[in-house]
Every structure is written in C-alpha cells, then in structure tokens.
Write an enzyme that holds these catalytic residues in place. Structure first.
Site, short mmCIF file in Angstrom:
data_model
loop_
_atom_site.label_atom_id
_atom_site.label_comp_id
_atom_site.label_asym_id
_atom_site.label_seq_id
_atom_site.Cartn_x
_atom_site.Cartn_y
_atom_site.Cartn_z
N ASN A 9 21.15 48.82 25.71
CA ASN A 9 20.24 47.97 24.78
C ASN A 9 21.04 47.95 23.49
O ASN A 9 21.21 48.86 22.70
CB ASN A 9 18.96 48.61 24.72
CG ASN A 9 18.10 47.93 23.55
OD1 ASN A 9 18.36 47.03 23.04
ND2 ASN A 9 16.60 48.48 23.70
N PRO A 10 21.72 46.51 23.18
CA PRO A 10 22.51 46.33 21.93
C PRO A 10 21.68 46.67 20.68
O PRO A 10 22.36 47.03 19.56
CB PRO A 10 23.07 45.05 21.95
CG PRO A 10 21.88 44.47 22.84
CD PRO A 10 21.36 45.48 23.85
N SER A 12 19.62 49.28 20.21
CA SER A 12 19.45 50.90 20.01
C SER A 12 20.00 51.63 19.10
O SER A 12 21.07 51.15 19.00
CB SER A 12 19.20 51.15 21.34
OG SER A 12 18.14 50.73 22.06
N THR A 40 20.84 44.16 27.55
CA THR A 40 19.61 43.89 27.62
C THR A 40 19.35 42.69 26.56
O THR A 40 19.80 42.94 25.47
CB THR A 40 18.59 44.80 27.53
OG1 THR A 40 18.55 45.47 26.34
CG2 THR A 40 18.51 45.86 28.68
N ASP A 67 13.75 55.49 24.60
CA ASP A 67 12.72 55.68 25.55
C ASP A 67 12.39 54.49 26.15
O ASP A 67 12.19 54.32 27.44
CB ASP A 67 11.54 56.55 24.97
CG ASP A 67 12.05 58.20 24.95
OD1 ASP A 67 12.89 58.37 25.72
OD2 ASP A 67 11.28 58.62 23.83
N GLU A 72 11.98 51.04 31.14
CA GLU A 72 12.22 49.96 31.87
C GLU A 72 13.29 50.00 32.88
O GLU A 72 13.23 49.53 34.20
CB GLU A 72 12.89 48.75 30.78
CG GLU A 72 11.65 48.15 29.99
CD GLU A 72 12.24 46.72 29.73
OE1 GLU A 72 13.30 46.25 29.85
OE2 GLU A 72 11.54 46.06 28.62
N THR A 93 14.67 57.14 18.59
CA THR A 93 14.43 57.82 17.74
C THR A 93 13.52 59.23 18.16
O THR A 93 13.45 60.28 17.37
CB THR A 93 13.37 57.19 16.74
OG1 THR A 93 12.51 56.71 17.36
CG2 THR A 93 14.23 55.90 16.02
N ASP A 215 8.26 70.30 38.32
CA ASP A 215 6.94 71.10 38.86
C ASP A 215 6.06 70.27 39.72
O ASP A 215 5.15 70.92 40.26
CB ASP A 215 6.36 71.72 37.92
CG ASP A 215 5.68 70.89 36.80
OD1 ASP A 215 5.80 69.57 37.14
OD2 ASP A 215 5.24 71.47 35.50
N GLU A 272 4.96 52.99 24.57
CA GLU A 272 4.62 51.48 24.34
C GLU A 272 3.31 51.22 25.10
O GLU A 272 2.82 52.29 25.70
CB GLU A 272 5.78 50.84 25.19
CG GLU A 272 7.39 51.43 25.08
CD GLU A 272 7.68 50.70 23.64
OE1 GLU A 272 7.23 49.65 23.25
OE2 GLU A 272 8.87 51.41 23.27
#
Length: 296
Positions: A9-10, A12, A40, A67, A72, A93, A215, A272
């Site tokens: 993702n450029p 990010s 992306t 994230d 995705e 972040t 778990d 999101e």
C-alpha cells in the site's frame, strides 16, 4: 522456483512503503523466490491480488502496509483451498496483528525478520461473509472509533482511539443487544461489545491479555453501565489488563457468537467500518501460517 507476491500500500507509513519494496524483493530473491510486486490503488485491491496468489498456487504473500492492508489481504484467502504463507511489514499506526505476533514494528527490522524459517499457524475470525484478524466491536463506541480520521491515526496512533473513546464514553447510548454464544444467551443494554482474537486491540496490548493467536477462541467483552466515574475506572482497567474483571464488564470466551439488536447498530472490524447488526462471528483455528521471528 517458488513464487512470492508482495502486496504494498503506497500510502502507508507516511507514504514510505515504496522504499521498502525493493528491500523485501531482494530478501525474497536471495531465498530463491520468483517475486511479483503489486501496489494497491483503491479499496479491495489487496484482496484481489491475494486471491490471485491463492488461485495461482503462490507460496508466499507479503503484506506491506497497515492493519487495513492486512485485513484486505487475508480476505483474499477466504474459502480458498490453497492459502499462501503470510509475511508482514507493518507500516500502520496501530499494527495490532504484528504486535500480537511479536513482530518488530520497525520496518527495517521487520524486513530482516522475513528471512526467518520460523512459522506459526494462527487463528482468523469470520464475520458474516468476511475475515478479520484482530477485533470486532459493536455499539455506539464502535461507530465513534470508525470516525477517527486517518490524519488523527497518523498523528496519535492508539492514543487517537483512547481519546475518541473516552470523549464519547459517557454520552454514548446503550443499545439493546442479544448475544448468543455456544448455547448461552446474554441480553441487555450495552454501548459496546468487543470480540477479540488477539491480546492487542487499538494498540493496547493488555486489553485482552489472555487471548493467544492460536487458542481457537473469541474473547468477548460486554460493557454495561456507563458513568463519569466508571469511565475512568474502565480506562484504568483497560490500560492495566484487568478489563474482564471490572464490575460493569461481562467477559466470556466462545467459538461462535451471534449478535443482534432491535436498533440499528454499526460495527467496527479491524479498525475499519463494518456491517450493521445482526452479525455472526466464528473462529477459524490456526487458519493461516505466518512468518514470525526466530526464537532466541
């Protein structure tokens, strides 16, 4: 040769993702991978690329981003018989999934960790018709967290979530919720329901300290009564890892959960905006294999 795909993702990491792609590619090629690089450009691209990797029999997928990019990417593996191994370079972040797996949050160190031979099979969750890696939240606070801007996240990281949550906690309406889990039912009013797969939620690594990535359990928290006083004690409990013991919190673990309401209630999935209730959540035990740091 073995096949690897980089999904980057450029936007990010303060738009620094591009500089890391060539470094990752060099490490993979030194391990005798033939590498495909995909950037992306819009919503859903990472899912499409990862689906192509599954259908093409790719051996490894590397997610370079936050994230949202990771969320995705894993959704490209949904219902696929072949699921590539996953590597992560966290540039977001919060990076909850990376925190839970003890990956370095320093991109350069995380890239070096991709050379590890150590793998771990980890759980994923399913909410309706999509997968998630960390957490599902439902209620008025979930709606507030969805409104945290990308700019706020970039400036404050997990503090943006705490700031937004505490600001709205006291004034948040409680919704009538019906929560069915493993043959049991919880009914009542709540401003917030949380279903966590990992110990790290919103950057707080002690929110669900008992949760382990493999778990096979969903760790659920239902917050009941909210006041000025207990909003402070809830915040303290969250920071010190005692949220499940708070007098106004009901905690349980489950393998499948259904949540519904007579009102219109939104959700937040992995940070999101998610679907409105009703939702069905289930755990997919040890569903994917992830590169993790070598044990020392």
């Amino acid at each position: 040769m073995r096949q690897a795909m980089i999904i980057s993702n450029p936007s990010s990491g303060k738009e620094e993702a591009q500089q890391y792609v060539s470094q990752v590619q060099a490490i993979l090629e030194s391990q005798q991978f033939e590498v495909t690089v995909n950037e992306t450009a819009g919503e859903g691209d990472a899912t499409s690329y990862c689906l192509d990797a599954c259908l093409g029999g790719c051996d490894l997928v590397i997610s370079i981003g936050g994230d949202g990019t990771l969320h995705e990417t894993i959704n490209g593996m949904m219902d696929q018989d072949h699921r590539p191994r996953l590597g992560i370079v966290p540039l977001g972040t919060v990076n909850d999934f990376a925190r839970a797996l003890h990956l370095s949050l320093d991109p350069q160190k995380a890239i070096q960790q991709l050379g590890s031979d150590q793998m771990r099979r980890v759980d994923l969750g399913r909410i309706n018709d999509r997968l998630f890696a960390n957490v599902v939240a439902a209620g008025s606070l979930a709606e507030a967290l969805s409104s945290v801007s990308s700019e706020e996240k970039s400036k404050l990281g997990s503090l943006a979530y705490l700031k937004e949550g505490l600001k709205d906690l006291v004034n948040s309406p409680a919704y009538p919720l019906k929560i069915e889990h493993d043959g049991l039912t919880w009914e009542g009013d709540s401003p917030l329901f949380l279903a966590a797969l990992t110990n790290s939620v919103g950057g707080f690594e002690k929110l669900s300290p008992d949760a382990v990535v493999d778990d096979g359990l969903i760790h659920c928290f239902v917050i009941r009564n909210i006041s000025v006083f207990n909003s402070l004690t809830l915040g303290t409990s969250l920071l010190f890892g005692h949220l499940k013991d708070h007098k106004d919190v009901d905690y349980f673990t489950a393998k499948e959960v259904r949540v519904s309401s007579s009102g219109t209630v939104r959700t937040n999935v992995d940070g999101e905006e998610g679907p409105a209730l009703p939702i069905r959540i289930s755990v997919l035990p040890q569903h994917i294999e992830v590169i993790v740091p070598e044990e020392r």
